[in-house]
Design an enzyme around this catalytic site. Structure first.
Site, PDB file in Angstrom:
ATOM      1  N   GLN A  30       0.824  -1.213   0.000  1.00 31.75           N
ATOM      2  CA  GLN A  30       0.000   0.000   0.000  1.00 31.75           C
ATOM      3  C   GLN A  30       0.861   1.267   0.000  1.00 31.75           C
ATOM      4  O   GLN A  30       2.060   1.215   0.265  1.00 31.75           O
ATOM      5  CB  GLN A  30      -0.937   0.000   1.211  1.00 31.75           C
ATOM      6  N   HIS A  61      -8.869   3.688  19.942  1.00 31.42           N
ATOM      7  CA  HIS A  61      -8.170   2.538  20.511  1.00 31.42           C
ATOM      8  C   HIS A  61      -8.723   2.134  21.867  1.00 31.42           C
ATOM      9  O   HIS A  61      -8.840   0.941  22.163  1.00 31.42           O
ATOM     10  CB  HIS A  61      -6.665   2.824  20.582  1.00 31.42           C
ATOM     11  N   ASP A  85      -0.141   0.150  13.631  1.00 33.29           N
ATOM     12  CA  ASP A  85       0.421   1.356  14.254  1.00 33.29           C
ATOM     13  C   ASP A  85       0.740   1.150  15.733  1.00 33.29           C
ATOM     14  O   ASP A  85       1.434   1.968  16.338  1.00 33.29           O
ATOM     15  CB  ASP A  85      -0.517   2.560  14.074  1.00 33.29           C
ATOM     16  N   GLU A 105      -0.686  -8.697  11.494  1.00 40.35           N
ATOM     17  CA  GLU A 105      -0.638  -7.526  10.605  1.00 40.35           C
ATOM     18  C   GLU A 105      -0.025  -7.971   9.288  1.00 40.35           C
ATOM     19  O   GLU A 105       1.039  -8.582   9.268  1.00 40.35           O
ATOM     20  CB  GLU A 105       0.191  -6.415  11.255  1.00 40.35           C
ATOM     21  N   GLY A 138      -4.684 -11.460   7.757  1.00 38.23           N
ATOM     22  CA  GLY A 138      -5.589 -11.727   8.878  1.00 38.23           C
ATOM     23  C   GLY A 138      -6.629 -12.777   8.562  1.00 38.23           C
ATOM     24  O   GLY A 138      -6.951 -13.630   9.401  1.00 38.23           O
ATOM     25  N   ASP A 155      -8.982  -4.553  13.870  1.00 36.38           N
ATOM     26  CA  ASP A 155      -8.616  -3.144  13.691  1.00 36.38           C
ATOM     27  C   ASP A 155      -8.191  -2.976  12.240  1.00 36.38           C
ATOM     28  O   ASP A 155      -7.014  -2.842  11.928  1.00 36.38           O
ATOM     29  CB  ASP A 155      -7.488  -2.797  14.668  1.00 36.38           C
ATOM     30  N   SER A 156      -9.174  -3.022  11.351  1.00 32.40           N
ATOM     31  CA  SER A 156      -8.877  -3.071   9.924  1.00 32.40           C
ATOM     32  C   SER A 156      -9.003  -1.703   9.269  1.00 32.40           C
ATOM     33  O   SER A 156      -9.528  -0.761   9.854  1.00 32.40           O
ATOM     34  CB  SER A 156      -9.847  -4.041   9.235  1.00 32.40           C
ATOM     35  N   THR A 157      -8.547  -1.642   8.032  1.00 33.54           N
ATOM     36  CA  THR A 157      -8.790  -0.455   7.209  1.00 33.54           C
ATOM     37  C   THR A 157     -10.223  -0.518   6.688  1.00 33.54           C
ATOM     38  O   THR A 157     -10.968  -1.449   7.006  1.00 33.54           O
ATOM     39  CB  THR A 157      -7.806  -0.413   6.023  1.00 33.54           C
ATOM     40  N   ASP A 158     -10.627   0.430   5.879  1.00 31.01           N
ATOM     41  CA  ASP A 158     -11.973   0.395   5.300  1.00 31.01           C
ATOM     42  C   ASP A 158     -12.114  -0.806   4.363  1.00 31.01           C
ATOM     43  O   ASP A 158     -11.120  -1.299   3.839  1.00 31.01           O
ATOM     44  CB  ASP A 158     -12.254   1.703   4.544  1.00 31.01           C
TER      45      ASP A 158
END
Length: 286
Positions: A30, A61, A85, A105, A138, A155-158
């Site tokens: 990415q 968080h 992160d 991750e 994941g 805790d993912s991205t969109d």
């Protein structure tokens, strides 16, 4: 001084001034940028979408970590999916009773960059002896692991590109299979005002898998579109029906100091706007 214009939505968005560009790289997976902004501190974006800022990350968080762990009450084994992160890891690691933390991750380069440029997110949590950091997809991990967990935090991205699989039916099914008795799954689920279809899709998938499913919310300024929803799937319906007294005892017993989360917020977060309840076909008493 240039600007960063977010690309998440067509015709609506947010702009950050880039006071100083700290890191701009295409990893194997990415496009990752980290820059400084006078108001929000250090800001990270992936593929044109804001992921986290130093100023408001504590809201996201704390709510995604403490609600399920304190709701569970006896969580010993926690799985974090995503979270490169380190902010989620930092909050989970505050729970002394948690014995093992597995973090999966898919972008190892992201972890290294965040350790260097967003050290306040992890605050040394990557050195925690309870951590097992797995660099893997994941979806593949939950589909193939033999391990079981008390709490799973996605805790993912969109749900576009790489993050899409983490909103799929097979992902939720695999997570359900990986939960111990009484286990809880929580996932980032976008802002319902802008992403209502995603909430509806998640609702359909959770409904057949968990004895108790719902959503809870918190307003995180950097995630434009209003309050953000988190999906909640619990193997034990009592986990969401805890008294304020019980939550206060657990929170006090944890010794954790927070900036957003508290037991009143925990209970109130499960109250949803009528348009969201209607969209997921749930009565207002949840």
């Amino acid at each position: 001084m240039s600007d960063f214009q977010e690309t998440l939505y067509e015709g609506y968005g947010q702009r950050f001034s880039i006071d100083k560009m700290l890191h701009d790289v295409r990893t194997e997976h990415q496009h990752l940028v980290i820059f400084e902004n006078a108001r929000m501190g250090r800001v990270m974006a992936l593929d044109g979408v804001i992921q986290t800022t130093e100023a408001d990350e504590f809201i996201y968080h704390e709510m995604l970590a403490h609600v399920p762990i304190l709701g569970h009450g006896l969580a010993r084994r926690v799985l974090i999916i995503g979270g490169g992160d380190g902010g989620m890891l930092r909050e989970v690691a505050k729970h002394r009773d948690v014995e093992s933390i597995t973090m999966v991750e898919f972008d190892g380069a992201l972890v290294d960059v965040c350790k260097e440029f967003l050290p306040e997110h992890s605050k040394g949590a990557f050195d925690d002896s309870r951590l097992n950091l797995v660099i893997d997809d994941g979806m593949r991990f939950v589909a193939t692991t033999d391990e079981k967990f008390d709490v799973i935090i996605s805790d993912s991205t969109d749900p576009v590109g790489q993050g899409e699989a983490l909103f799929s039916e097979s992902f939720y099914q695999a997570c359900r299979r990986c939960l111990n008795e009484g286990g809880i799954l929580v996932t980032q689920n976008g802002t319902p005002f802008m992403q209502l279809a995603e909430v509806q899709t998640t609702a359909k998938r959770m409904a057949g898998l968990f004895p108790d499913w719902h959503f809870y919310q918190a307003a995180v300024p950097a995630y434009i579109g209003g309050a953000m929803t988190f999906a909640w799937g619990a193997c034990d319906a009592d986990s969401r029906k805890l008294s304020l007294e019980t939550l206060c005892q657990r929170f006090a017993g944890s010794g954790i100091v927070t900036r957003y989360y508290n037991p009143h917020i925990h209970i109130g977060a499960f109250a949803l706007p009528q348009y969201v309840l209607q969209a997921i076909s749930k009565p207002s008493n949840g």
